[in-house]
Design a protein around this motif. Sequence first.
Motif, PDB file in Angstrom:
ATOM      1  N   ASN A 163      10.594  18.747  22.000  1.00 57.27           N
ATOM      2  CA  ASN A 163      10.005  17.836  22.989  1.00 57.27           C
ATOM      3  C   ASN A 163       8.490  18.005  23.054  1.00 57.27           C
ATOM      4  N   ASP A 169      12.854  12.114  23.462  1.00 54.72           N
ATOM      5  CA  ASP A 169      12.986  13.120  24.516  1.00 54.72           C
ATOM      6  C   ASP A 169      14.424  13.638  24.559  1.00 54.72           C
ATOM      7  N   SER A 227      19.691  12.491  25.198  1.00 50.82           N
ATOM      8  CA  SER A 227      18.641  12.176  24.238  1.00 50.82           C
ATOM      9  C   SER A 227      18.234  10.714  24.291  1.00 50.82           C
ATOM     10  N   THR A 273      16.658  15.782  27.498  1.00 56.10           N
ATOM     11  CA  THR A 273      16.691  16.367  28.834  1.00 56.10           C
ATOM     12  C   THR A 273      17.989  17.135  28.997  1.00 56.10           C
ATOM     13  N   ARG A 328       5.559  15.191  22.170  1.00 55.69           N
ATOM     14  CA  ARG A 328       4.521  14.810  23.138  1.00 55.69           C
ATOM     15  C   ARG A 328       3.117  15.030  22.581  1.00 55.69           C
TER      16      ARG A 328
END
Length: 191
Positions: free
Chosen positions: A145, A69, A60, A71, A149
């Motif tokens: 996420n 974000d 994070s 991942t 965005r």
Amino acid sequence: APAIDGSFAVINADDFYGRTAFSTVFDFLSAQDDENKHAMVAYRLRNTVTENGSVSRGISTAEDGYLKDVTECLRIEKDGNDARTTEDDGKTWTALSGDTLVSMNLWGFGHGILDAFRSGFPAFLDKNLPVNPMKCEYFLPLVPNALIRENAGSVRVLDTNERWFGVTYHDDLATVQSAIKAKKEAGESVK
């Protein structure tokens, strides 16, 4: 979704998150009335790895207390007080600090996220199911996420120093049993 009429928490059923992690997300949700404001409880990576193999974690990135974000890293291994990850079956490794913030899928969601899950899932399946039906997993962080965005919601990062306990491998069982026993003996409720 039809049974949910307000904000709610999401957890993985096979993880032990720690009492303060639950109270932190409860406090956030209790004070929240915006259906597009969400939260993620962030752990330190060093508190979420096993001695017995690899784990998957959401690496994070946060800024000013808000998630930027997550991942998903599907193979993270303990490396001293730190860790390392690989995406090519161990041919190359990337070092990760033990202080790295990770998601353990302890989320506090406003009701509005249900629309995002509902609309995003069919498109995800259409794109990914034909490519790899055996590994087509709609990772929970994909939706927060996307909201971040699109500026369609925010995710507050709720920091915890709790230690994760889970039985990812058979050899983890004794460690988990010992940790729960110690918590009980210290007077901490683990129910």
